[in-house]
Design a protein around this motif. Structure first.
Motif, PDB file in Angstrom:
ATOM      1  N   GLU A 135       0.815  -1.109   0.030  1.00 51.62           N
ATOM      2  CA  GLU A 135       0.221   0.146   0.206  1.00 51.62           C
ATOM      3  C   GLU A 135       0.737   1.448  -0.178  1.00 51.62           C
ATOM      4  O   GLU A 135       0.326   2.381  -0.679  1.00 51.62           O
ATOM      5  N   LEU A 136       2.106   1.190   0.636  1.00 47.54           N
ATOM      6  CA  LEU A 136       3.012   2.664   0.706  1.00 47.54           C
ATOM      7  C   LEU A 136       3.592   2.729  -0.754  1.00 47.54           C
ATOM      8  O   LEU A 136       3.559   3.600  -1.249  1.00 47.54           O
ATOM      9  N   ARG A 137       3.969   1.566  -1.312  1.00 53.18           N
ATOM     10  CA  ARG A 137       4.608   1.647  -2.697  1.00 53.18           C
ATOM     11  C   ARG A 137       3.568   2.208  -3.600  1.00 53.18           C
ATOM     12  O   ARG A 137       3.816   2.980  -4.408  1.00 53.18           O
ATOM     13  N   ASN A 138       2.213   1.732  -3.563  1.00 53.17           N
ATOM     14  CA  ASN A 138       1.152   2.200  -4.353  1.00 53.17           C
ATOM     15  C   ASN A 138       0.901   3.646  -4.154  1.00 53.17           C
ATOM     16  O   ASN A 138       0.757   4.445  -5.146  1.00 53.17           O
ATOM     17  N   ALA A 139       0.918   4.159  -2.941  1.00 48.63           N
ATOM     18  CA  ALA A 139       0.776   5.332  -2.376  1.00 48.63           C
ATOM     19  C   ALA A 139       1.744   6.712  -3.265  1.00 48.63           C
ATOM     20  O   ALA A 139       1.534   7.329  -3.654  1.00 48.63           O
ATOM     21  N   ILE A 140       2.889   5.969  -3.067  1.00 47.03           N
ATOM     22  CA  ILE A 140       4.137   6.672  -3.836  1.00 47.03           C
ATOM     23  C   ILE A 140       3.951   6.764  -5.090  1.00 47.03           C
ATOM     24  O   ILE A 140       4.083   7.639  -5.795  1.00 47.03           O
ATOM     25  N   ALA A 141       3.664   5.610  -5.844  1.00 45.02           N
ATOM     26  CA  ALA A 141       3.272   5.604  -7.392  1.00 45.02           C
ATOM     27  C   ALA A 141       2.043   6.555  -7.499  1.00 45.02           C
ATOM     28  O   ALA A 141       2.342   7.257  -8.804  1.00 45.02           O
ATOM     29  N   GLU A 142       1.331   6.396  -6.863  1.00 40.87           N
ATOM     30  CA  GLU A 142      -0.077   7.592  -7.205  1.00 40.87           C
ATOM     31  C   GLU A 142       0.214   8.971  -7.003  1.00 40.87           C
ATOM     32  O   GLU A 142       0.203   9.892  -7.510  1.00 40.87           O
ATOM     33  N   PHE A 143       1.435   9.131  -6.058  1.00 38.61           N
ATOM     34  CA  PHE A 143       1.882  10.336  -5.504  1.00 38.61           C
ATOM     35  C   PHE A 143       2.532  11.107  -6.803  1.00 38.61           C
ATOM     36  O   PHE A 143       2.436  12.034  -7.221  1.00 38.61           O
ATOM     37  N   TYR A 144       3.337  10.416  -7.201  1.00 41.75           N
ATOM     38  CA  TYR A 144       4.151  10.822  -8.406  1.00 41.75           C
ATOM     39  C   TYR A 144       3.295  10.792  -9.683  1.00 41.75           C
ATOM     40  O   TYR A 144       3.680  11.773 -10.503  1.00 41.75           O
ATOM     41  N   LYS A 145       2.521   9.888  -9.864  1.00 40.09           N
ATOM     42  CA  LYS A 145       1.518  10.215 -10.865  1.00 40.09           C
ATOM     43  C   LYS A 145       0.714  11.537 -10.867  1.00 40.09           C
ATOM     44  O   LYS A 145       0.603  12.219 -11.777  1.00 40.09           O
ATOM     45  N   LYS A 191       1.177  14.183  -8.807  1.00 44.51           N
ATOM     46  CA  LYS A 191       2.108  15.543  -8.660  1.00 44.51           C
ATOM     47  C   LYS A 191       2.905  15.827  -9.883  1.00 44.51           C
ATOM     48  O   LYS A 191       3.530  16.816 -10.184  1.00 44.51           O
ATOM     49  N   PHE A 192       3.734  14.808 -10.506  1.00 47.93           N
ATOM     50  CA  PHE A 192       4.615  15.074 -11.471  1.00 47.93           C
ATOM     51  C   PHE A 192       4.308  14.390 -12.888  1.00 47.93           C
ATOM     52  O   PHE A 192       5.199  14.469 -13.841  1.00 47.93           O
ATOM     53  N   SER A 193       3.178  13.896 -13.061  1.00 45.70           N
ATOM     54  CA  SER A 193       2.828  12.887 -14.204  1.00 45.70           C
ATOM     55  C   SER A 193       3.887  11.900 -14.665  1.00 45.70           C
ATOM     56  O   SER A 193       4.276  11.745 -15.907  1.00 45.70           O
ATOM     57  N   VAL A 194       4.182  11.285 -13.553  1.00 48.69           N
ATOM     58  CA  VAL A 194       5.498  10.304 -13.807  1.00 48.69           C
ATOM     59  C   VAL A 194       4.552   8.880 -13.450  1.00 48.69           C
ATOM     60  O   VAL A 194       4.281   8.667 -12.451  1.00 48.69           O
ATOM     61  N   ALA A 195       4.925   7.781 -14.432  1.00 49.15           N
ATOM     62  CA  ALA A 195       4.263   6.542 -14.177  1.00 49.15           C
ATOM     63  C   ALA A 195       5.533   5.685 -13.606  1.00 49.15           C
ATOM     64  O   ALA A 195       6.500   5.736 -14.392  1.00 49.15           O
ATOM     65  N   VAL A 196       5.391   4.981 -12.399  1.00 53.39           N
ATOM     66  CA  VAL A 196       6.164   4.080 -12.075  1.00 53.39           C
ATOM     67  C   VAL A 196       5.497   2.812 -11.512  1.00 53.39           C
ATOM     68  O   VAL A 196       4.256   3.050 -11.134  1.00 53.39           O
ATOM     69  N   ASN A 197       6.199   1.567 -11.773  1.00 50.28           N
ATOM     70  CA  ASN A 197       5.498   0.385 -11.486  1.00 50.28           C
ATOM     71  C   ASN A 197       5.662   0.242  -9.705  1.00 50.28           C
ATOM     72  O   ASN A 197       6.750   0.103  -9.473  1.00 50.28           O
ATOM     73  N   PRO A 198       4.659   0.136  -8.981  1.00 50.22           N
ATOM     74  CA  PRO A 198       4.703   0.184  -7.737  1.00 50.22           C
ATOM     75  C   PRO A 198       5.466  -1.150  -7.302  1.00 50.22           C
ATOM     76  O   PRO A 198       5.995  -1.085  -5.961  1.00 50.22           O
ATOM     77  N   ILE A 249      12.964  14.780 -12.366  1.00 49.44           N
ATOM     78  CA  ILE A 249      13.729  14.318 -13.684  1.00 49.44           C
ATOM     79  C   ILE A 249      13.173  13.090 -14.274  1.00 49.44           C
ATOM     80  O   ILE A 249      13.457  13.044 -15.324  1.00 49.44           O
ATOM     81  N   LEU A 250      12.383  12.282 -13.691  1.00 52.47           N
ATOM     82  CA  LEU A 250      11.669  11.169 -14.184  1.00 52.47           C
ATOM     83  C   LEU A 250      10.898  11.856 -15.501  1.00 52.47           C
ATOM     84  O   LEU A 250      10.212  10.702 -15.997  1.00 52.47           O
ATOM     85  N   GLU A 251      10.326  12.933 -15.032  1.00 52.65           N
ATOM     86  CA  GLU A 251       9.267  13.408 -16.355  1.00 52.65           C
ATOM     87  C   GLU A 251      10.034  13.245 -17.724  1.00 52.65           C
ATOM     88  O   GLU A 251       9.151  13.282 -18.664  1.00 52.65           O
ATOM     89  N   VAL A 252      11.319  13.393 -17.737  1.00 57.40           N
ATOM     90  CA  VAL A 252      12.054  13.419 -19.172  1.00 57.40           C
ATOM     91  C   VAL A 252      12.070  11.991 -19.501  1.00 57.40           C
ATOM     92  O   VAL A 252      12.226  11.049 -19.269  1.00 57.40           O
ATOM     93  N   GLU A 253      11.629  12.087 -20.983  1.00 59.11           N
ATOM     94  CA  GLU A 253      11.545  10.821 -21.774  1.00 59.11           C
ATOM     95  C   GLU A 253      13.007  10.010 -21.805  1.00 59.11           C
ATOM     96  O   GLU A 253      13.798  10.632 -21.940  1.00 59.11           O
ATOM     97  N   LEU A 271      13.153   6.036  -6.530  1.00 60.99           N
ATOM     98  CA  LEU A 271      12.306   5.727  -7.684  1.00 60.99           C
ATOM     99  C   LEU A 271      13.371   5.312  -8.800  1.00 60.99           C
ATOM    100  O   LEU A 271      14.190   6.359  -9.191  1.00 60.99           O
ATOM    101  N   GLY A 272      12.909   4.413  -9.712  1.00 58.64           N
ATOM    102  CA  GLY A 272      14.045   4.119 -10.955  1.00 58.64           C
ATOM    103  C   GLY A 272      13.492   2.887 -11.464  1.00 58.64           C
ATOM    104  O   GLY A 272      12.578   2.280 -11.116  1.00 58.64           O
TER     105      GLY A 272
END
Length: 380
Positions: A73-83, A85-92, A219-223, A250-251
């Motif tokens: 649930e914490l990893r999911n919350a971090i991923a949602e936060f980045y999505k 606030k930053f429009s960054v997609a990461v796999n939780p 920085i993860l917003e950059v393609e 994150l990475g």
């Protein structure tokens, strides 16, 4: 006599560890010290966060060892936060790793990727821990200068002119501490391209994005950034949870797995209740940030008045938890701050703590109340 490890010959005790001991001594001697030196938030965490940790204590799993990767649930919350606030997609599942503070991450990343003799690009001025950790793992700091004339952004011409063959990691920190300068997407794009060209792992340390900043970016917003970049973040400053020790890196899955090899041998998981509180913090609305920034804006305006009294100049566009101010030409940072400490009982950080490029500057923390800052102004 048991001799300490040779690696300790390369580092000194952290500046604030030593200086705060001196400050405590002055307080014990009856001096009414105002501490404007350190960025430890004095405001309370969100009420919802405190309720979440309290409510979690009777959960069946609350007091057991926790996963090295944190609660799903914490990893999911971090991923949602980045999505959000930053429009960054990461796999939780495999691109997010919770940390006991981002400072822990600096050590884990360095241990995961650096061999003895590798070189590390470190900003000057910059967070001193980048240098000390680099030395502790047997690598060599290679400083790159940031300056006011270039808005405290990396000078890529100077970077390209250096021998980069042994460089393995480059630390960047935007919004920048101590200067408060924000990065631009253009800077991040250049950093990603630079990292790919020279096969240098770029790590952005990003704990100040939401403090007095209308344009938080990652920085993860950059393609293509995940191919060569990591980002550290923290709840310490954003949510007033410094003592909780909650951060994240994150990475891409390959990088994260290498860091996990180190981390899983260093701790036995983050306390369950703290994770529950962090989940709640990451789900707060923007009203939280707006309320915090109203307080910090009032404080910053007063600190600017204090800087004016010292004939110091500052950038009104800066962000973050500090005010970075240039003192009059010819004055030395430590001489100025020691004079203010001993004559006015106010502790301010000299810019040289953050590197040679900090000479001629001082740094004020916004982690004191408006009333205390007014008292400091009166003393000056």
């Amino acid at each position: 006599m048991i001799k300490p490890a040779k690696r300790l010959e390369t580092v000194q005790e952290y500046y604030f560890s030593k200086k705060l001991r001196e400050v405590r001594g002055l307080v014990a001697a009856g001096k009414p010290i105002i501490n404007m030196g350190i960025g430890s938030p004095d405001l309370q965490p969100p009420v919802q966060v405190l309720e979440a940790i309290q409510g979690s204590l009777n959960d069946v799993s609350a007091h057991k060892y926790q996963s090295y990767q944190g609660l799903p649930e914490l990893r999911n919350a971090i991923a949602e936060f980045y999505k959000n606030k930053f429009s960054v997609a990461v796999n939780p599942e495999n691109e997010v790793l919770p940390l006991m503070g981002s400072k822990e991450g600096i050590m884990h990343i360095s241990m995961a990727f650096l061999n003895e003799g590798d070189k590390v690009l470190i900003p000057n001025p910059g967070y001193p821990t980048y240098t000390s950790v680099t030395k502790l793992v047997g690598a060599e700091p290679l400083f790159y200068n940031l300056c006011d004339e270039n808005n405290w952004q990396p000078n890529f011409e100077e970077l390209e002119s250096q021998d980069l063959t042994e460089v393995k990691i480059m630390w960047v920190n935007y919004p920048h501490m101590p200067t408060g300068t924000n990065a631009t997407i253009e800077t991040f794009e250049k950093l990603v391209a630079f990292g790919k060209k020279h096969q240098i792992l770029i790590i952005n340390d990003n704990p100040y994005s939401f403090i007095l900043n209308d344009n938080p970016i990652s920085i993860l917003e950059v393609e293509g950034a995940k191919d060569i970049a990591l980002e550290l973040n923290s709840l310490s400053k954003t949510f007033n949870m410094a003592g909780w020790r909650v951060g994240m890196v994150l990475g891409n899955v390959t990088f994260i797995n290498e860091i996990l090899k180190v981390k899983s041998n260093m701790d036995s998981g983050m306390f369950y209740g703290i994770q529950k509180g962090a989940i709640e913090a990451l789900q707060l609305s923007d009203d939280w940030f707006l309320a915090q920034n109203r307080i910090y804006e009032e404080r910053r305006n007063l600190v600017w008045q204090l800087a004016d009294k010292l004939n110091a100049t500052y950038d009104t566009n800066s962000t973050g938890l500090f005010v970075w101010a240039k003192i009059p030409e010819g004055q030395k940072s430590t001489v100025v701050t020691d004079a203010i400490l001993y004559d006015k009982d106010i502790f301010i950080t000299p810019g040289t703590v953050f590197g040679s490029q900090g000479e001629g500057y001082i740094r004020f923390s916004l982690c004191v109340t408006s009333e205390i800052i007014k008292e400091a102004i009166a003393r000056i």
